[in-house]
Motif scaffolding. Structure first.
Motif, short mmCIF file in Angstrom:
data_model
loop_
_atom_site.label_atom_id
_atom_site.label_comp_id
_atom_site.label_asym_id
_atom_site.label_seq_id
_atom_site.Cartn_x
_atom_site.Cartn_y
_atom_site.Cartn_z
N ILE A 74 -18.30 6.45 -9.42
CA ILE A 74 -17.54 5.24 -9.79
C ILE A 74 -17.69 4.18 -8.70
N GLN A 75 -17.55 4.60 -7.47
CA GLN A 75 -17.63 3.65 -6.35
C GLN A 75 -19.03 3.05 -6.23
N GLN A 76 -20.05 3.85 -6.43
CA GLN A 76 -21.41 3.34 -6.35
C GLN A 76 -21.68 2.33 -7.46
N GLN A 77 -21.15 2.59 -8.65
CA GLN A 77 -21.29 1.64 -9.76
C GLN A 77 -20.55 0.34 -9.44
N PHE A 78 -19.38 0.47 -8.84
CA PHE A 78 -18.58 -0.70 -8.48
C PHE A 78 -19.31 -1.56 -7.45
N LEU A 79 -19.86 -0.92 -6.42
CA LEU A 79 -20.57 -1.65 -5.38
C LEU A 79 -21.80 -2.36 -5.94
N SER A 80 -22.51 -1.71 -6.85
CA SER A 80 -23.67 -2.33 -7.48
C SER A 80 -23.26 -3.56 -8.27
N ASP B 111 -2.39 8.68 -11.38
CA ASP B 111 -2.49 8.86 -9.94
C ASP B 111 -3.05 7.61 -9.25
N SER B 112 -4.07 7.02 -9.85
CA SER B 112 -4.66 5.81 -9.25
C SER B 112 -4.05 4.54 -9.83
N HIS B 113 -3.24 4.67 -10.89
CA HIS B 113 -2.62 3.53 -11.59
C HIS B 113 -3.65 2.71 -12.36
N LEU C 90 -8.70 -1.85 -6.82
CA LEU C 90 -8.41 -0.70 -5.96
C LEU C 90 -8.18 0.54 -6.80
N ALA C 91 -7.46 0.40 -7.90
CA ALA C 91 -7.22 1.54 -8.79
C ALA C 91 -8.54 2.07 -9.35
N PHE C 92 -9.48 1.17 -9.63
CA PHE C 92 -10.76 1.59 -10.19
C PHE C 92 -11.55 2.44 -9.20
N VAL C 93 -11.66 2.01 -7.95
CA VAL C 93 -12.46 2.76 -6.98
C VAL C 93 -11.75 4.04 -6.52
N ARG C 94 -10.45 4.16 -6.80
CA ARG C 94 -9.72 5.36 -6.40
C ARG C 94 -9.62 6.39 -7.52
N THR C 95 -9.90 5.99 -8.76
CA THR C 95 -9.73 6.93 -9.87
C THR C 95 -10.74 8.07 -9.80
N ARG C 96 -10.33 9.23 -10.20
CA ARG C 96 -11.25 10.38 -10.24
C ARG C 96 -10.89 11.37 -11.33
N HIS C 97 -9.58 11.53 -11.62
CA HIS C 97 -9.15 12.54 -12.57
C HIS C 97 -9.56 12.21 -14.00
N SER C 98 -9.85 10.95 -14.29
CA SER C 98 -10.15 10.54 -15.66
C SER C 98 -11.63 10.29 -15.90
N VAL C 99 -12.48 10.57 -14.91
CA VAL C 99 -13.92 10.34 -15.06
C VAL C 99 -14.68 11.58 -14.64
N GLY C 100 -15.85 11.77 -15.25
CA GLY C 100 -16.71 12.88 -14.86
C GLY C 100 -16.00 14.21 -14.93
N PHE C 101 -16.13 14.98 -13.83
CA PHE C 101 -15.49 16.29 -13.76
C PHE C 101 -14.12 16.22 -13.08
N GLY C 102 -13.68 15.01 -12.79
CA GLY C 102 -12.33 14.84 -12.24
C GLY C 102 -12.21 15.08 -10.76
N GLY C 103 -13.32 15.16 -10.03
CA GLY C 103 -13.27 15.42 -8.59
C GLY C 103 -13.79 14.26 -7.77
N ASP C 104 -13.95 14.53 -6.48
CA ASP C 104 -14.38 13.48 -5.56
C ASP C 104 -15.81 13.04 -5.84
N ASN D 231 0.80 -1.22 0.00
CA ASN D 231 0.00 0.00 0.00
C ASN D 231 0.84 1.28 0.00
N LYS D 232 2.14 1.18 -0.08
CA LYS D 232 2.99 2.36 0.05
C LYS D 232 2.97 3.24 -1.20
N GLY D 233 2.52 2.70 -2.31
CA GLY D 233 2.56 3.47 -3.54
C GLY D 233 1.37 4.35 -3.77
N TYR D 234 0.46 4.44 -2.81
CA TYR D 234 -0.76 5.19 -3.02
C TYR D 234 -0.73 6.52 -2.27
#
Length: 582
Positions: free
Chosen positions: A333-339, A295-297, A313-327, A173-176
């Motif tokens: 993304i996380q809600q889609q993943f959980l579903s 950033d999320s790899h 893990l990279a999928f649920v952490r990504t943000r800069h490449s989806v939507g408006f790039g924010g939280d 986990n040190k690379g995050y």
């Protein structure tokens, strides 16, 4: 190969040790032929005393109860007789017919603890019948410090706080991101499960939401107590980790924000995503475009992919490449993943695979930190059985309604949308579903509408006592004066404060007071959902009377109330929907 031939016990894969006995339907530990096979740990039965004369001299034969096998020389004890109607034992070398096994409630619990809580609580409850002491030893717990309700109840709605922390502990986990993070409340979901278990709402709380973190008493790692002072106008994610804050501080912050007190909390770190997705054989996700996020790899092409471990893990952490790039985009993304994870657990062969179930149990219990009211497999099993009553189509995902922070030139944080958020919080608190359970809704609405239909008494015949149950001070007296002087409801009185506060105004009446209730509802502008049929009480003169309790929604005497049982108009999705991230 059996367990004893695999070296040290610590090196044995638990999934290889447990097998199902087709004759009993129970899981058993597979050992070497010379070793006994204990059943799955459970309640022990008292051992029966051996009959007299049985021991070393019995030469391994089994005596019938009350009979000494040596009493009749030369006579062998016959094998036990088969009961009439019982299946025959298979002959040596032949395999007996495997009985059909029904899915147990514990297996159903596994599905839903795994599905709904996803990377925070996967697979824990369903493994309650598997080597309990071992799994109990995996679970870590910390004090709730009095911030919870005291734990969920089977006969009430459940509010469970799920916290994913960005603490970078553990191998790999040190690379995050920030390697020095103390562990913020990076991903937070308030899961509300309805009292009747027909629906649930998963409310995501943005980590960059500006909130007030209240004072919180915490139990530190050394067992000492420490009161940590609150702070105003700070990011929500600082409610955990900063200044030695524990998950109980996050729980208090959620209560301050929403007015809802969680029953329990569950915390997991990065390792949970990796180990739990691998345990189920990966999760299918869909992308509407190519993603390459350094950033999320995460590097995935447009289309559908099955991801697990580091990639998940990279999928649920990504943000800069989806939507408006924010939280907020990352939350989607996380809600889609959980579903998707829930659909995977519901559709694949997880429940019929001992290997997968045990891997889920191992990964789930090792990934968890729970509060002290939820610190055993037994308690998690009970929770899982309650969650197991849900259907994915009736689980709604939504997010606290927010606006960009007007105090910032460069937008980095958000604030609560006061025009929408309070109604959403009240909806959850009042146990109203965001999902249209059509048949149930239609029936409920018809019953509610029927309360307003029928004859109405004259205002002079309406007898009512008025209580203040959360409205502004003086509201009961103000309403009394208005009803008597302006509306002709002269048989009314001020009964003081209610024992408990209500979010919405309520009128309680006996069946024979329905005519009076309809008249008063028309005067006040009450909907049928605010009317509750029950028993009447007596007023100060000893006469039967209705009870009007003014709730927090009361806006003042003469202002029409429109209490509704409908859900507010907010962005939401359900767990059965398949979406592609863009």
């Amino acid at each position: 190969m059996d367990a004893q031939g695999r070296g040290r016990a610590d090196d044995i894969d638990p999934a290889d040790q447990w097998v199902i006995n087709p004759n009993t339907g129970e899981y058993e530990l597979r050992l070497a032929p010379s070793a006994p096979q204990p059943a799955v740990p459970g309640p022990r039965r008292a051992a029966r005393p051996a009959p007299a004369g049985v021991g070393a001299g019995a030469r391994g034969r089994t005596a019938a109860p009350g009979r000494d096998p040596e009493a009749v020389p030369g006579r062998e004890v016959p094998p036990p007789r088969r009961r009439r109607g019982a299946p025959e034992e298979p002959l040596p070398g032949r395999r007996g017919r495997r009985p059909v096994q029904k899915k147990s409630k514990a297996k159903k619990a596994l599905l839903w603890t795994g599905g709904i809580m996803a990377f925070v609580l996967v697979g824990t409850a369903g493994a309650a019948y598997l080597y309990l002491e071992h799994l109990n030893g995996n679970i870590q717990s910390v004090s709730d410090d009095g911030a919870s309700t005291g734990g969920f109840s089977k006969d009430k709605a459940i509010n469970l706080l799920l916290i994913g922390t960005d603490k970078r502990t553990g191998a790999g986990n040190k690379g995050y991101g920030d390697s020095g993070s103390v562990g913020h409340a990076d991903t937070t979901i308030l899961l509300h499960v309805s009292k009747d278990r027909t629906n649930a709402t998963a409310l995501s709380i943005p980590r960059d939401l500006i909130v007030n973190v209240p004072d919180c008493e915490t139990t530190q790692e050394d067992g000492s107590k420490k009161v940590i002072g609150g702070t105003e106008n700070v990011r929500f994610n600082t409610s955990l980790g900063q200044g030695d804050r524990t998950p109980s501080c996050t729980m208090r912050t959620v209560t301050e924000l929403t007015g809802i007190t969680p029953d329990n909390f569950i915390v997991a770190d990065f390792n949970a995503v990796k180990t739990l997705t691998s345990a189920v054989g990966g999760v299918e996700v869909c992308l509407a475009k190519d993603i390459d996020d350094p950033d999320s790899h995460l590097k995935l092409s447009k289309g559908t992919h099955n991801i697990e471990g580091e990639q998940a893990l990279a999928f649920v952490r990504t943000r800069h490449s989806v939507g408006f790039g924010g939280d907020l985009s990352r939350i989607q993304i996380q809600q889609q993943f959980l579903s998707s994870l829930m659909r995977k657990l519901k559709s694949n062969d997880t429940l019929t695979s001992p290997t997968k179930m045990i891997k889920l149990a191992e990964a789930g219990t090792k990934a968890l930190t729970v509060d002290s009211k939820l610190d055993s497999i037994s308690k998690l099993k009970d929770l899982g059985l309650e969650l197991g009553k849900l259907d994915t189509k009736n689980l709604s995902f939504t997010t606290v309604p927010v606006l960009d922070n007007p105090a910032e030139k460069v937008k980095a944080t958000v604030v609560v949308n006061e025009a929408k958020a309070p109604a959403l919080f009240e909806t959850i608190k009042d146990d109203v579903s965001l999902t249209a359970v059509k048949a149930q809704k239609k029936k409920e609405k018809a019953a509610i509408a029927a309360r307003l239909k029928g004859t109405k008494s004259d205002a002079s015949e309406v007898r009512v006592r008025i209580l203040n149950g959360g409205a502004a001070a003086g509201s009961a007296q103000e309403t009394l004066a208005w009803l008597q002087n302006d509306e002709g409801v002269t048989k009314s009185e001020n009964a003081g404060n209610a024992e408990a506060a209500l979010s919405k105004t309520r009128l309680e009446y006996a069946p024979d007071q329905a005519d009076q209730a309809r008249r008063l509802a028309a005067i006040l502008g009450l909907s049928g959902s605010a009317m509750k049929a029950g028993e009447s009480v007596t007023n100060s003169q000893g006469l039967p009377t209705m009870t009007l309790t003014l709730g927090k929604d009361f806006k003042g005497a003469g202002v029409k109330l429109n209490a509704s049982s409908d859900a507010p108009d907010v962005d939401k999705s359900t767990a059965d929907e398949v979406k592609c991230a863009s």
